[in-house]
Design a protein around this motif. Structure first.
Motif, PDB file in Angstrom:
ATOM      1  N   ALA A 188       0.811  -1.222   0.000  1.00 40.71           N
ATOM      2  CA  ALA A 188       0.000   0.000   0.000  1.00 40.71           C
ATOM      3  C   ALA A 188       0.841   1.268   0.000  1.00 40.71           C
ATOM      4  O   ALA A 188       0.326   2.354  -0.286  1.00 40.71           O
ATOM      5  CB  ALA A 188      -0.920   0.001   1.224  1.00 40.71           C
ATOM      6  N   THR A 189       2.137   1.159   0.296  1.00 38.89           N
ATOM      7  CA  THR A 189       2.967   2.352   0.414  1.00 38.89           C
ATOM      8  C   THR A 189       3.191   3.013  -0.941  1.00 38.89           C
ATOM      9  O   THR A 189       3.228   2.335  -1.969  1.00 38.89           O
ATOM     10  CB  THR A 189       4.330   1.984   1.042  1.00 38.89           C
ATOM     11  N   PRO A 190       3.332   4.333  -0.971  1.00 34.57           N
ATOM     12  CA  PRO A 190       3.720   4.992  -2.226  1.00 34.57           C
ATOM     13  C   PRO A 190       5.044   4.424  -2.711  1.00 34.57           C
ATOM     14  O   PRO A 190       5.926   4.117  -1.900  1.00 34.57           O
ATOM     15  CB  PRO A 190       3.851   6.464  -1.823  1.00 34.57           C
ATOM     16  N   TYR A 191       5.194   4.312  -4.031  1.00 34.77           N
ATOM     17  CA  TYR A 191       6.365   3.638  -4.591  1.00 34.77           C
ATOM     18  C   TYR A 191       6.649   4.210  -5.964  1.00 34.77           C
ATOM     19  O   TYR A 191       5.793   4.864  -6.579  1.00 34.77           O
ATOM     20  CB  TYR A 191       6.092   2.132  -4.694  1.00 34.77           C
ATOM     21  N   ASP A 192       7.866   3.956  -6.450  1.00 38.19           N
ATOM     22  CA  ASP A 192       8.233   4.445  -7.775  1.00 38.19           C
ATOM     23  C   ASP A 192       9.107   3.409  -8.470  1.00 38.19           C
ATOM     24  O   ASP A 192      10.061   2.892  -7.885  1.00 38.19           O
ATOM     25  CB  ASP A 192       8.989   5.773  -7.674  1.00 38.19           C
ATOM     26  N   ILE A 193       8.776   3.097  -9.702  1.00 35.68           N
ATOM     27  CA  ILE A 193       9.555   2.180 -10.524  1.00 35.68           C
ATOM     28  C   ILE A 193       9.992   2.943 -11.771  1.00 35.68           C
ATOM     29  O   ILE A 193       9.172   3.568 -12.442  1.00 35.68           O
ATOM     30  CB  ILE A 193       8.744   0.920 -10.895  1.00 35.68           C
ATOM     31  N   VAL A 194      11.286   2.881 -12.079  1.00 31.21           N
ATOM     32  CA  VAL A 194      11.841   3.681 -13.161  1.00 31.21           C
ATOM     33  C   VAL A 194      12.759   2.822 -14.018  1.00 31.21           C
ATOM     34  O   VAL A 194      13.405   1.893 -13.514  1.00 31.21           O
ATOM     35  CB  VAL A 194      12.609   4.905 -12.597  1.00 31.21           C
ATOM     36  N   SER A 195      12.823   3.118 -15.293  1.00 29.28           N
ATOM     37  CA  SER A 195      13.728   2.417 -16.191  1.00 29.28           C
ATOM     38  C   SER A 195      15.179   2.708 -15.806  1.00 29.28           C
ATOM     39  O   SER A 195      15.547   3.846 -15.509  1.00 29.28           O
ATOM     40  CB  SER A 195      13.483   2.869 -17.632  1.00 29.28           C
ATOM     41  N   ALA A 196      16.009   1.665 -15.826  1.00 34.92           N
ATOM     42  CA  ALA A 196      17.437   1.851 -15.549  1.00 34.92           C
ATOM     43  C   ALA A 196      18.075   2.777 -16.576  1.00 34.92           C
ATOM     44  O   ALA A 196      19.050   3.482 -16.274  1.00 34.92           O
ATOM     45  CB  ALA A 196      18.146   0.503 -15.534  1.00 34.92           C
ATOM     46  N   ARG A 197      17.530   2.797 -17.783  1.00 35.90           N
ATOM     47  CA  ARG A 197      18.058   3.713 -18.800  1.00 35.90           C
ATOM     48  C   ARG A 197      17.791   5.165 -18.419  1.00 35.90           C
ATOM     49  O   ARG A 197      18.617   6.048 -18.688  1.00 35.90           O
ATOM     50  CB  ARG A 197      17.445   3.386 -20.159  1.00 35.90           C
ATOM     51  N   ASP A 198      16.645   5.419 -17.793  1.00 40.46           N
ATOM     52  CA  ASP A 198      16.361   6.782 -17.347  1.00 40.46           C
ATOM     53  C   ASP A 198      17.228   7.160 -16.153  1.00 40.46           C
ATOM     54  O   ASP A 198      17.646   8.314 -16.019  1.00 40.46           O
ATOM     55  CB  ASP A 198      14.876   6.921 -16.998  1.00 40.46           C
ATOM     56  N   VAL A 199      17.514   6.198 -15.280  1.00 41.27           N
ATOM     57  CA  VAL A 199      18.444   6.470 -14.185  1.00 41.27           C
ATOM     58  C   VAL A 199      19.808   6.873 -14.757  1.00 41.27           C
ATOM     59  O   VAL A 199      20.422   7.845 -14.307  1.00 41.27           O
ATOM     60  CB  VAL A 199      18.591   5.237 -13.274  1.00 41.27           C
ATOM     61  N   ALA A 200      20.264   6.139 -15.767  1.00 40.79           N
ATOM     62  CA  ALA A 200      21.553   6.454 -16.396  1.00 40.79           C
ATOM     63  C   ALA A 200      21.528   7.838 -17.028  1.00 40.79           C
ATOM     64  O   ALA A 200      22.502   8.600 -16.933  1.00 40.79           O
ATOM     65  CB  ALA A 200      21.890   5.400 -17.448  1.00 40.79           C
ATOM     66  N   GLN A 201      20.413   8.180 -17.651  1.00 41.63           N
ATOM     67  CA  GLN A 201      20.285   9.523 -18.225  1.00 41.63           C
ATOM     68  C   GLN A 201      20.424  10.587 -17.143  1.00 41.63           C
ATOM     69  O   GLN A 201      21.154  11.574 -17.297  1.00 41.63           O
ATOM     70  CB  GLN A 201      18.920   9.676 -18.912  1.00 41.63           C
ATOM     71  N   GLY A 202      19.717  10.385 -16.023  1.00 43.80           N
ATOM     72  CA  GLY A 202      19.777  11.350 -14.933  1.00 43.80           C
ATOM     73  C   GLY A 202      21.165  11.484 -14.351  1.00 43.80           C
ATOM     74  O   GLY A 202      21.633  12.588 -14.061  1.00 43.80           O
ATOM     75  N   LEU A 203      21.860  10.358 -14.194  1.00 48.57           N
ATOM     76  CA  LEU A 203      23.227  10.404 -13.678  1.00 48.57           C
ATOM     77  C   LEU A 203      24.148  11.172 -14.613  1.00 48.57           C
ATOM     78  O   LEU A 203      24.967  11.992 -14.174  1.00 48.57           O
ATOM     79  CB  LEU A 203      23.743   8.978 -13.471  1.00 48.57           C
ATOM     80  N   ALA A 267      14.680  17.853 -13.043  1.00 47.38           N
ATOM     81  CA  ALA A 267      14.095  18.260 -14.324  1.00 47.38           C
ATOM     82  C   ALA A 267      14.366  19.731 -14.601  1.00 47.38           C
ATOM     83  O   ALA A 267      14.750  20.110 -15.716  1.00 47.38           O
ATOM     84  CB  ALA A 267      12.594  17.983 -14.321  1.00 47.38           C
ATOM     85  N   ALA A 268      14.199  20.559 -13.568  1.00 45.14           N
ATOM     86  CA  ALA A 268      14.382  22.006 -13.745  1.00 45.14           C
ATOM     87  C   ALA A 268      15.835  22.374 -14.011  1.00 45.14           C
ATOM     88  O   ALA A 268      16.119  23.280 -14.802  1.00 45.14           O
ATOM     89  CB  ALA A 268      13.871  22.744 -12.511  1.00 45.14           C
ATOM     90  N   GLU A 269      16.775  21.665 -13.380  1.00 51.05           N
ATOM     91  CA  GLU A 269      18.174  22.082 -13.461  1.00 51.05           C
ATOM     92  C   GLU A 269      18.979  21.380 -14.547  1.00 51.05           C
ATOM     93  O   GLU A 269      20.040  21.865 -14.935  1.00 51.05           O
ATOM     94  CB  GLU A 269      18.848  21.862 -12.101  1.00 51.05           C
ATOM     95  N   THR A 270      18.476  20.252 -15.052  1.00 52.55           N
ATOM     96  CA  THR A 270      19.253  19.520 -16.069  1.00 52.55           C
ATOM     97  C   THR A 270      18.463  19.219 -17.337  1.00 52.55           C
ATOM     98  O   THR A 270      19.046  18.782 -18.334  1.00 52.55           O
ATOM     99  CB  THR A 270      19.764  18.178 -15.515  1.00 52.55           C
ATOM    100  N   GLY A 271      17.145  19.413 -17.311  1.00 50.93           N
ATOM    101  CA  GLY A 271      16.328  19.039 -18.459  1.00 50.93           C
ATOM    102  C   GLY A 271      15.942  17.567 -18.473  1.00 50.93           C
ATOM    103  O   GLY A 271      15.398  17.069 -19.456  1.00 50.93           O
ATOM    104  N   TYR A 272      16.206  16.857 -17.372  1.00 45.03           N
ATOM    105  CA  TYR A 272      15.860  15.432 -17.293  1.00 45.03           C
ATOM    106  C   TYR A 272      14.368  15.221 -17.488  1.00 45.03           C
ATOM    107  O   TYR A 272      13.537  15.941 -16.936  1.00 45.03           O
ATOM    108  CB  TYR A 272      16.267  14.881 -15.928  1.00 45.03           C
ATOM    109  N   ARG A 273      14.043  14.210 -18.272  1.00 48.01           N
ATOM    110  CA  ARG A 273      12.664  13.742 -18.359  1.00 48.01           C
ATOM    111  C   ARG A 273      12.692  12.253 -18.664  1.00 48.01           C
ATOM    112  O   ARG A 273      13.476  11.793 -19.499  1.00 48.01           O
ATOM    113  CB  ARG A 273      11.871  14.495 -19.424  1.00 48.01           C
TER     114      ARG A 273
END
Length: 294
Positions: A188-203, A267-273
């Motif tokens: 029931a807890t809030p959670y987030d699942i993200v693509s590893a490719r998007d994690v790499a983009q953010g890094l 998102a605001a500081e790097t353009g990540y999406r």
């Protein structure tokens, strides 16, 4: 040419990050465990090192290496303590090499520390969580001493190619493909699942941004929701014939805050999406499970 050091380059996120960096023209120096089979998955042109003392200077130092980030080793206090020591050694190495920025990879689970301390009981992932939080604070403070440009990135649950079999989405997808229902807690807890490719983009973006206003950023999907909704959707994506059994197991009483998954700063500081949708991520995991038997 931009240069980057990546520790844990043969790991789940490390492999994605080396691909992301080389795809954007970086020269990558990958630090891997000696004789690890994962070295064979690294792209041609990536320079492989097995000793931190042998690393050359680079523009940015990414520290991803973390033994037993999943599986039973999470509950081993000695393994997790050594991970904290490795994190500090990585920062010391980055300082010695004159790297312009140090980017460490943490977890949103670090925010569970107060709940763990108040719970009065032991959980299998406690030492992992406590060590991640300790590593974060110690490295951040050491970076202040050296005046190192320091960024700590947190994630929740990354998925995709190279996922390990003891990670939740890997064994859930494997069970569903086999026609089995994975027993789960209340979810029931809030959670987030993200693509590893998007994690790499953010890094990559956080490592290359000219200026950052914060020392910590969350990288995620931008669409957090209760965990049971992610699990139910996984069942639908894979055909809808069988679903995880929500509520079959007791819960651990640990709750995530919905505000922990805010991607607006990065998102605001790097353009990540985020680019990869959840259905595509599940399909990627399913393909990896079928091909490797994970």
């Amino acid at each position: 040419m931009q240069t980057a050091i990546v520790t844990g380059a043969g790991g789940f996120i490390g492999l994605h990050l080396t691909e992301e960096l080389t795809g954007h023209g970086y020269r990558v120096y990958a630090l891997c465990r000696e004789k690890t089979p994962a070295q064979k998955k690294l792209l041609a042109g990536v320079s492989i090192f097995t000793d931190m003392d042998d690393l050359p200077p680079a523009d940015v130092f990414y520290h991803l290496a973390w033994a037993s980030a999943s599986g039973p080793g999470r509950g081993d206090p000695l393994i997790q303590t050594r991970n904290a020591e490795l994190t500090l050694n990585a920062l010391l190495t980055a300082h010695r090499l004159g790297c312009k920025r140090f980017v460490g990879l943490g977890t949103v689970y670090e925010r569970l520390e107060p709940q763990i301390e108040k719970s009065g009981r032991f959980g299998n992932s406690d030492f992992y969580i406590l060590s991640k939080g300790y590593s974060h604070r110690m490295a951040d403070h050491l970076a202040l001493k050296f005046e190192t440009d320091f960024v700590w990135c947190t994630i929740c649950h990354p998925v995709g190619r190279y996922i390990k079999k003891d990670q939740m989405m890997a064994y859930v997808v494997a069970d569903l493909l086999a026609g089995k229902s994975t027993p789960m807690g209340p979810a029931a807890t809030p959670y987030d699942i993200v693509s590893a490719r998007d994690v790499a983009q953010g890094l990559r973006l956080l490592g290359s941004a000219e200026r950052l206003s914060r020392r910590e950023y969350y990288i995620g999907s931008g669409s957090p929701r209760p965990l049971h909704q992610w699990l139910d959707e996984t069942g639908r994506i894979l055909g809808g014939e069988v679903f995880p059994e929500i509520g079959k197991l007791p819960g651990d009483n640990l709750r995530f805050g919905p505000d922990w998954f805010d991607i607006s700063p990065i998102a605001a500081e790097t353009g990540y999406r985020p680019i990869t949708g959840f259905a595509d991520s599940v399909a990627e995991v399913a393909k990896w499970v079928r091909e490797t038997g994970v």
